[in-house]
Design an enzyme around this catalytic site. Structure first.
Site: not given
Ligand code: UD1
Length: 429
Positions: A22-23, A126, A316, A408
């Site tokens: 999915k990711n 989520c 995850d 999902r």
């Molecule tokens: C992706 C994955 C999710 C996984 C996560 C971490 C997908 C669709 N989702 O989510 O399943 O759990 O990576 O491996 O691929 N953050 C900030 N500012 C930002 C962006 C992120 O502070 O602008 C923080 C987030 O709150 C979190 C951390 O960075 O604490 C990591 O998040 P991130 O790697 O961005 O997760 P996603 O890409 O949303």
């Protein structure tokens, strides 16, 4: 609303086909916005999040065509989908669509790079912490975008196009790395991303972008270099196998005992998690056709884990691992460092008899010899599958409510498990 009914106590034996990730599929689909030619993706899983993203891309004018394809022994359905963003009809992604899935926010990168503007609602997704978008905004601003937040929307412009630059992520982010790679692919000149995410899904996207004519090197390492090009073209690319689904079923087998081939799984995508499972007592054998997981006789050993960006233990898989540890011999400490508020499964696991206490971002799990089935509530995607794992090993019947979370991210979960001897069925209300 559907629920999943599980009667625990059966050992798992057989083959589970692993679906496309999915990711990985989501950012690859979003990459179709970068070109007016067709992007063909193979091995796309059939999941609620994929269908939702198809609707979101449709709003921007992306046409799609699905070729259903049945593979191997008929248990695996890997879809090939052709995406064509010949004409972008709007650069606005509305709240009604983006709020349903956080990853749809990522359209901001390709829309801005190709069209010089984008207006994208701040995301939902989520309920696992605040999940801000500051890193996306900082990164895109470094590439020369003007950015405003207006009525819940991120409004961004780069009328003369984006310009390559150096950007060091203050914190590792998978999504922001995807978006900046896509945006920089069409920027003028060179972009260097430092402290980039190294997840396999990043490499899968970079490979696809390169097949479309981008010039990206270093994906999978902390420093990614992108030499901008003026346009990208169509390509054909395959979604990698889902490492989270792989790890989840490996944990299910470690929990129940048995012998299962995770067909199509790749051990190199989740080394750390497999090491942890070996420490917990599972036998893991990578084979030509996938990964074989066995646990015969011996109990589950307690192992401490801390979630980390790749190549560390994935957040995850944290909930599923906690499910496994509820029956371990002794105490394990599970520390979550990526998301705050990602322990919502704790109180549900407790309903099955698990002994878990929380100390800040660490859960201390004291293994119990017996779990007992109960009605439980799915709270997010990965948490819900931890309840399934625990239910498989619990005495009696467990019912998991709010199954839409599972749909999902887990393709045909009940079918895959019941083929291996578990009693798992979907009950429609
Ligand atoms: C992706 C994955 C999710 C996984 C996560 C971490 C997908 C669709 N989702 O989510 O399943 O759990 O990576 O491996 O691929 N953050 C900030 N500012 C930002 C962006 C992120 O502070 O602008 C923080 C987030 O709150 C979190 C951390 O960075 O604490 C990591 O998040 P991130 O790697 O961005 O997760 P996603 O890409 O949303």
């Amino acid at each position: 609303m559907d629920r999943i009914r599980i009667v625990g106590g059966n050992v798992l034996h057989g083959t589970i086909p692993i679906s496309g990730a999915k990711n990985a599929a989501l950012p690859l689909m979003i990459a179709s916005l970068l070109t007016d030619e067709t992007l063909t993706l193979d091995n796309v899983p059939h999941l609620a999040d994929v269908e939702q993203l198809i609707r979101i891309l449709g709003n921007h004018g992306v046409d799609y065509m699905v070729n259903g394809r049945r593979e191997g022994d008929g248990q695996s359905y890997a879809r090939t989908i052709h995406f064509s963003a010949k004409n972008i009809v709007t650069t606005t992604a509305p709240y009604e669509l983006v709020s349903k899935m956080r990853a749809s926010f990522w359209v901001i990168g390709p829309l801005l790079a190709r069209m010089g503007e984008a207006k994208v609602s701040l995301p939902g997704g989520c309920a696992i912490g605040t999940r801000p978008v500051d890193l996306f905004i900082e990164g895109l601003a470094k590439l020369g975008a003007e950015i405003d937040i207006d009525n819940g929307y991120v409004v961004t412009r780069a009328r003369k196009g984006l310009v390559g630059n150096r950007f060091a992520f203050p914190k590792v982010s998978v999504g922001a790395t995807h978006v900046l790679m896509m945006a920089a692919a069409l920027a003028k000149g060179e972009t260097v991303l430092e402290n980039a995410a190294r997840e396999p899904e990043i490499v899968n996207l970079a490979d696809c972008l390169n097949a479309m004519g981008a010039r990206i090197s270093g994906a999978g390492t902390p420093t990614v270099t992108i030499e901008g090009v003026t346009a990208l073209h169509g390509a054909r690319h395959a979604v990698i196998p889902d490492r989270i689904e792989t790890g989840t079923y490996a944990m299910a087998v470690a929990m129940t005992g048995g012998d299962v081939l995770l067909e199509g799984a790749r051990a190199d995508l989740l080394e750390n998690a497999l090491d942890v499972l070996v420490q917990a007592g599972a036998e893991i054998t990578p084979t030509n056709s996938g990964i074989r997981v066995r646990r015969n006789g011996a109990g589950i050993a307690a192992v401490d884990v801390t979630t980390e960006p790749f190549p560390g233990f994935p957040t995850d898989l944290q909930a599923q691992f906690m499910g496994l540890m509820t029956k371990a011999k002794g105490k394990s400490r599970i520390t979550e460092t990526i998301f705050e508020n990602r322990f919502m499964h704790v109180q549900e696991l407790a309903r099955l008899g698990a002994k878990i206490s929380l100390a800040g971002q660490t859960a201390i799990v004291e293994g119990v010899p017996v779990l007992k089935g109960a009605p439980v509530m799915a709270t997010d995607l990965r948490a819900s599958v931890s309840l399934v794992i625990a239910g498989l090993a619990a005495e009696g019947e467990t019912t998991v409510h709010r199954v839409y979370h599972l749909d999902r991210g887990f393709e045909r979960l009940e079918e895959k498990l019941s083929h291996c001897g578990a009693v798992v069925e979907r009950v429609s209300e």
